[in-house]
Design a protein around this motif. Structure first.
Motif, short mmCIF file in Angstrom:
data_model
loop_
_atom_site.label_atom_id
_atom_site.label_comp_id
_atom_site.label_asym_id
_atom_site.label_seq_id
_atom_site.Cartn_x
_atom_site.Cartn_y
_atom_site.Cartn_z
N THR A 104 -3.08 -0.60 -10.66
CA THR A 104 -3.19 -0.34 -9.20
C THR A 104 -4.72 0.27 -8.90
N PRO A 105 -5.20 -0.24 -7.85
CA PRO A 105 -6.62 0.20 -7.41
C PRO A 105 -6.37 1.39 -6.58
N ILE A 106 -7.62 2.27 -6.53
CA ILE A 106 -7.30 3.58 -5.74
C ILE A 106 -8.35 3.73 -4.69
N ILE A 107 -8.00 3.80 -3.40
CA ILE A 107 -9.10 4.03 -2.49
C ILE A 107 -9.10 5.77 -2.05
N PHE A 108 -9.94 6.27 -2.20
CA PHE A 108 -10.03 7.68 -1.24
C PHE A 108 -10.42 7.66 0.10
N THR A 109 -9.81 8.07 0.94
CA THR A 109 -10.25 8.35 2.32
C THR A 109 -10.45 9.67 2.67
N LYS A 110 -11.15 9.72 3.81
CA LYS A 110 -11.68 10.92 4.22
C LYS A 110 -10.41 11.91 5.08
N ILE B 118 -5.27 7.84 -1.54
CA ILE B 118 -5.29 9.15 -1.51
C ILE B 118 -6.16 9.39 -0.29
N GLU B 119 -5.64 10.03 0.62
CA GLU B 119 -6.29 10.54 1.98
C GLU B 119 -6.29 11.98 1.88
N GLY B 120 -7.48 12.51 2.71
CA GLY B 120 -7.90 13.67 2.77
C GLY B 120 -8.80 14.54 2.00
N ILE B 121 -9.71 13.67 1.38
CA ILE B 121 -10.59 14.15 -0.03
C ILE B 121 -11.84 15.20 0.86
N ASP B 122 -11.88 14.79 2.25
CA ASP B 122 -12.94 15.78 3.09
C ASP B 122 -12.21 17.11 2.97
N ILE C 39 0.85 -1.00 0.12
CA ILE C 39 0.03 0.04 0.04
C ILE C 39 0.85 1.44 -0.03
N GLU C 40 0.57 2.07 -0.98
CA GLU C 40 1.27 3.35 -0.94
C GLU C 40 0.22 4.65 -0.62
N ARG C 41 0.64 5.39 0.54
CA ARG C 41 -0.50 6.22 1.14
C ARG C 41 0.10 7.62 0.71
N LYS C 42 -1.06 8.65 0.13
CA LYS C 42 -0.69 9.69 -0.24
C LYS C 42 -1.73 10.80 0.34
N THR C 43 -1.39 11.95 0.73
CA THR C 43 -2.23 12.64 1.28
C THR C 43 -2.72 13.69 -0.09
N VAL C 44 -3.63 14.41 -0.29
CA VAL C 44 -4.01 15.08 -1.56
C VAL C 44 -3.24 15.94 -2.00
N SER C 45 -2.30 16.61 -1.21
CA SER C 45 -1.36 17.63 -1.46
C SER C 45 -0.07 16.82 -1.95
N LEU D 285 -9.72 17.39 -4.59
CA LEU D 285 -8.54 16.87 -5.75
C LEU D 285 -8.28 17.74 -6.77
N TYR D 286 -9.48 18.22 -7.27
CA TYR D 286 -9.66 19.26 -8.34
C TYR D 286 -9.83 20.57 -8.10
N SER D 287 -9.14 20.92 -7.06
CA SER D 287 -9.32 22.29 -6.28
C SER D 287 -9.14 23.41 -7.41
N HIS D 288 -9.75 24.53 -7.35
CA HIS D 288 -9.56 25.88 -8.27
C HIS D 288 -8.54 26.36 -8.21
N GLU D 289 -7.58 25.99 -7.11
CA GLU D 289 -6.30 26.80 -6.97
C GLU D 289 -5.17 25.77 -7.56
N ILE D 290 -5.31 24.72 -7.84
CA ILE D 290 -4.63 23.87 -8.68
C ILE D 290 -4.11 24.39 -9.94
N PRO D 291 -5.17 24.90 -10.93
CA PRO D 291 -4.81 25.23 -12.13
C PRO D 291 -3.88 26.20 -12.08
N LYS D 292 -3.63 27.31 -10.99
CA LYS D 292 -2.89 28.07 -10.77
C LYS D 292 -1.39 27.63 -10.78
N LYS D 293 -1.20 26.36 -10.28
CA LYS D 293 0.10 25.66 -10.51
C LYS D 293 0.31 24.96 -11.41
N GLY D 294 -0.55 25.22 -12.63
CA GLY D 294 -0.32 24.77 -14.04
C GLY D 294 -0.86 23.44 -14.03
N ILE D 295 -1.61 22.79 -13.18
CA ILE D 295 -2.23 21.46 -13.52
C ILE D 295 -3.64 21.58 -13.58
#
Length: 171
Positions: free
Chosen positions: A131-137, A95-99, A61-67, A103-113
């Protein structure tokens, strides 16, 4: 005084409590997931893992926060981690921290994504890296997923399978 045992009576076999055990990378020790797992009664062995953050039975298992997911995506670090995880038959990305963070924040496009780049990358994780993905709160939710996986009984495949009969139309 001698104790007599009734060897002819049916005694119930005592079920031995098996405490689930996981292996966690030492770099995850400061995450809240570690303390949540301990609170859930999971035995956690801390080691240096070359691949993945957690090993639960036969699952890496690989765990990542949204950021962290976004920064790992742009630096291509996550791609390398996913490729390393291919040596495990079963793997999972959490992917942790969805609450807390979108993930598709309006701030992200400012970073060029662009949000569609994130969506495309998620699809490549599933289809190219298999690789399956699970989104957690949050960390508590992540720990609960890991706990359920650790406690899960592996069921053997049934040998009583039959060929499905195709209809004339399907043939």
């Amino acid at each position: 005084m001698n104790t007599l045992f009734d060897i002819f009576s049916k005694s119930k076999k005592e079920k031995i409590e098996h405490k689930p055990k996981i292996i966690m990378d030492y770099r995850e020790k400061n995450s809240m997931v570690y303390s949540e797992l301990i609170n859930l009664g999971i035995e956690v062995e801390i080691k240096e893992l070359k691949v993945a953050d957690y090993i639960v039975k036969d699952v890496a298992i690989e765990r990542k926060t949204v950021s962290d997911f976004i920064s790992s995506m742009t630096s291509k670090r996550l791609t390398n981690q996913l490729e390393s995880m291919q040596q495990y038959k079963n793997r999972l990305l959490i992917i942790e921290g969805i609450d807390e963070h979108e993930l598709y924040s309006h701030e992200i496009p400012k970073k060029g994504i662009h949000p569609n780049a994130i969506r495309g990358f998620l699809l490549s994780i599933i289809f190219e890296h298999k690789t399956p993905i699970i989104f957690t709160k949050d960390s508590e939710d992540t720990a609960k997923f890991i706990s359920v996986l650790a406690k899960r009984e592996k069921k053997e495949a049934s040998l009583n399978v039959s060929k499905s009969n195709l209809s004339k139309k399907e043939r």
